[in-house]
Design a protein around this motif. Structure first.
Motif, short mmCIF file in Angstrom:
data_model
loop_
_atom_site.label_atom_id
_atom_site.label_comp_id
_atom_site.label_asym_id
_atom_site.label_seq_id
_atom_site.Cartn_x
_atom_site.Cartn_y
_atom_site.Cartn_z
N GLN A 215 -0.95 5.55 0.24
CA GLN A 215 -0.20 4.36 0.60
C GLN A 215 0.16 3.59 -0.66
OE1 GLN A 215 0.59 3.60 4.00
NE2 GLN A 215 -0.18 5.70 4.17
N LYS A 216 1.30 2.91 -0.62
CA LYS A 216 1.74 2.11 -1.76
C LYS A 216 2.15 0.72 -1.29
CE LYS A 216 3.27 5.97 -4.65
NZ LYS A 216 4.39 6.58 -5.42
N ASN A 217 1.77 -0.25 -2.10
CA ASN A 217 2.17 -1.64 -1.86
C ASN A 217 2.59 -2.19 -3.21
OD1 ASN A 217 2.22 -4.48 -1.53
ND2 ASN A 217 0.82 -4.33 0.21
N GLY A 218 3.90 -2.17 -3.46
CA GLY A 218 4.38 -2.55 -4.78
C GLY A 218 3.91 -1.53 -5.80
N VAL A 219 3.22 -2.01 -6.84
CA VAL A 219 2.72 -1.10 -7.87
C VAL A 219 1.34 -0.56 -7.53
CG1 VAL A 219 4.05 -2.26 -9.66
CG2 VAL A 219 1.72 -3.02 -9.20
N PHE A 220 0.76 -1.05 -6.43
CA PHE A 220 -0.59 -0.63 -6.05
C PHE A 220 -0.54 0.64 -5.20
CE2 PHE A 220 -0.94 -5.20 -6.75
CZ PHE A 220 -2.05 -5.27 -7.58
N GLN A 221 -1.48 1.53 -5.45
CA GLN A 221 -1.63 2.73 -4.65
C GLN A 221 -3.05 2.81 -4.13
OE1 GLN A 221 0.22 6.56 -5.85
NE2 GLN A 221 -1.85 7.42 -5.79
#
Length: 705
Positions: A215-221
């Motif tokens: 999953q990705k949220n912006g630059v976060f994985q």
């Protein structure tokens, strides 16, 4: 020649060395060492659940890292903490590798409302390894006129958070008949930045990350559990927490799932991570989640299992799952545990719904007598399939494809979805906005028919939770929901499914004084009434909004029908629910309902704040003021049936049900304390952080106690 030193060999060597030291080892120290050695075989301790007058389910997980494989156990059950006399001692129980060495056993022929002590024993190589001792209690006998006390808990995110609420319950050492856990026992993600902490001291790591969903949220994985191994890892990690182990050792649980045991905001086997970009029907993933749930929680799914080990493989999985069930606690309590997630339909406004799509045209509005309320130009629409609007349809389709590709779809996927959605009757409120963005002239509303579209319910983006699962315009949504309910033969809001609803209607006819209805999601209506807020500059925001239509507010017609039927039948009901991470008490349609706070998951005020900031409204804006800073006041103004509202604290709810009243006490701790580990502090430090609020439920009313 070297020889592999196994864990048990090392422990035995430590004990042997300690015995030969100059100072020797006291008997107490030896006992502690033996206990530590035994505990290594039972890393998640023990638990009990589903207490009935004559039975209870007992659980453990037993591993032997040296030898591996299945572990053969015996179980000792006694009314004496010393285990001087055993009332049950089944042997040859198998903690099987096939079930991650988890084992649950149903013990029957017990006495009503009796405290029992239990422990599992692993005998190997002439040694006896004993699990921690658990204590449980059976339910009162049918007809016993005794008060019954429950603790209500839900939403215990482990990542970056501590179980201070459970620690406080243990401090109180209350005599409780059972803990009703309303769901979100685990969270399926390893660190979603939208709501989970980055605190690495309280995290979940998958042993097989290649089997998880990335999953990705912006630059976060981060990862979301997908395989059986993934889900098992979360349960195992959470259950290493000493506080939750002690709570399970102390009290029997009655568990029901909500969404995060499988996937956030799920319905049936459908996940919602993609917000409608692609289909997320995941039957195998759903069954993996259920398998781990049944393995790690002491649940007797249908109340029909006989004495002895419960074979998890024989428990039906999706779509044949059944975890709704009832319990009788003496004369006064019929506990009705419902399942909100397994059978429910999709959210009424699809996440990929095209904002301009008209869902109630002029003919429909006229037929139901609602047309006069939609006379404004705001509700004008056109049929873009008309020949004279071919160029407009082409422009809208191109805009759709561009937006969909920006949202992550391939060109082929975007083109296919454009063909599905950009057609037929479309609201000018959205069409003209799109044309303006393309530099094209608007279409006049003069002489055009009027209708209701998704945009009129708050849907402004192609793939977004806003206007579909959260922040939906109440008045237009209620009208649409009622229309869909009738036109679909009630299928659009068939939350429980026909079989469960029939079962529910039978249960509420029981002769017990109280029918205590357990729902994983809140029945209390949460409304932001912003109609008179003149300091909100955007007039489209000065409306009434449902905050969360993933809960019962999303099925308002069925909700009202169910509650009104209970009232009409003069059912003395009390609804207990959770999910929303806040504490509420209300009487709606004549039925009292209590919503319990989250054990540790982010409060609803925090989540609302993140949503408002994410939508581009700064912390000093009027929107932020009303729906975040003054959230409880806004909710009370939006629902005059709401008598208690606390959207800022964690904790648990304790409810004592008596013949003529129920007394509910909220035990609450500020959200600022949830990332602090109070297990390492003195007991009075935690005690000082907690406050209580007691309410009395009597004769269909809720008042201060």
């Amino acid at each position: 020649m070297s020889q592999k030193l196994h864990r048990r060999t090392i422990l035995q060597s430590i004990v042997a060395v300690a015995a030969t030291t100059a100072f020797g080892c006291s008997e107490e120290e030896t006992t502690e060492q033996q206990a530590a050695q035994s505990r290594a075989y039972f890393p998640q301790s023990v638990a009990s659940g589903d207490p009935r007058p004559d039975s209870v389910v007992l659980w453990t997980r037993a591993v032997d890292e040296e030898h591996g494989g299945d572990v053969t156990l015996s179980l000792e059950v006694s009314t004496e903490e010393s285990f001087g006399t055993l009332i049950a001692n089944p042997k040859g129980l198998q903690a099987q590798v096939a079930h991650d060495n988890a084992l649950k056993v149903k013990v029957t022929n017990l006495s009503p409302r009796t405290t029992y002590y239990y422990r599992f024993v692993y005998e190997h190589d002439g040694e006896r390894f004993v699990s921690p001792v658990g204590r449980t209690k059976t339910a009162p006998a049918p007809g016993d006129a005794v008060p019954v006390k429950f603790v209500v808990g839900n939403c215990q995110d482990y990542v970056g958070r501590y179980y201070n609420a459970w620690q406080r319950l243990l401090q109180l050492n209350a005599d409780v008949d059972a803990i009703i856990f309303l769901g979100d026992y685990i969270y399926e993600t390893t660190g979603d930045p939208a709501f989970q902490s980055s605190n690495t001291t309280r995290g979940v790591t998958f042993s097989k990350p290649e089997e998880a969903l990335v999953q990705k949220n912006g630059v976060f994985q981060y990862y979301a559990a997908q395989s059986l191994s993934n889900y098992r890892d979360i349960y195992k990690t959470l259950r290493t927490d000493p506080l939750i182990q002690k709570v399970h050792e102390r009290y029997p649980f009655i568990n029901v799932w909500d969404d995060h045991e499988f996937s956030d905001d799920c319905w049936g086997s459908n996940a919602t991570y993609e917000d409608g970009r692609r289909s997320e029907k995941q039957d195998d993933r759903r069954r993996n989640a259920e398998q781990a749930f049944f393995e790690f929680l002491p649940i007797d799914t249908a109340g029909t299992a006989g004495e002895g080990s419960i074979n998890v493989d024989s428990e039906p999985k999706y779509p044949d799952t059944r975890i709704y069930r009832d319990f009788e606690f003496g004369k006064h309590v019929k506990l009705i545990v419902t399942d909100y997630r397994t059978y429910r339909p999709d959210h009424l406004i699809p996440e990929d719904g095209y904002p301009g799509t008209v869902v109630m045209d002029e003919a429909v509005l006229t037929a139901i007598g609602a047309a006069p309320a939609f006379a404004s130009d705001l509700f004008a629409y056109v049929d873009v399939d008309a020949a004279e609007l071919a160029a407009v349809k082409g422009a809208l389709s191109q805009a759709y494809v561009a937006q969909a590709m920006k949202a992550g779809l391939t060109q082929a996927e975007a083109t296919a979805k454009a063909g599905t959605w950009v057609k037929g009757k479309l609201a000018l409120a959205y069409v003209n906005q799109t044309l303006a963005a393309l530099g094209q002239a608007p279409i006049s509303a003069a002489g055009k028919p009027r209708g209701l579209a998704y945009v009129h319910m708050g849907k402004v983006d192609l793939f977004n939770i806003r206007g579909s699962r959260y922040v939906v315009v109440k008045d237009t949504f209620d009208l649409y929901a009622g229309y869909r309910y009738l036109s679909s033969g009630k299928a659009s809001e068939n939350v429980w499914g026909a079989t469960q609803e029939d079962w529910f209607n039978q249960q509420v006819q029981a002769t017990n004084t109280w029918k205590v209805v357990v729902s994983s999601v809140s029945f209390t209506s949460l409304v932001w009434d912003l109609r008179q807020k003149a300091d909100i500059p955007d007039s489209t925001l000065r409306q009434r909004f449902y905050f969360n239509v993933d809960q019962w507010d999303g099925f308002p017609t069925k909700r009202k029908e169910l509650l009104s039927t209970l009232k009409a039948k003069n059912v003395n009901a009390l609804v207990l629910s959770g999910d929303i991470h806040a504490s509420y008490a209300s009487v709606e349609e004549g039925i009292p309902m209590l919503t319990g706070p989250a054990i540790s998951s982010g409060t609803v005020q925090e989540l609302a704040g993140n949503a408002v900031l994410g939508a581009g409204y700064y912390s000093g804006s009027a929107i932020y003021k009303y729906v975040v800073a003054q959230l409880d006041a806004t909710l009370k103004a939006g629902n005059d049936k709401l008598v208690f509202s606390n959207s800022t604290q964690h904790g648990f709810l304790m409810v004592e049900v008596q013949a003529d009243q129920a007394v509910a006490t909220y035990h609450l701790i500020p959200s600022s304390e949830i990332d602090k580990d109070y297990s390492q502090r003195t007991p009075d430090e935690l005690q000082r952080k907690f406050t209580t609020q007691s309410l009395r439920v009597q004769n269909g009313a809720i008042t201060a106690a």
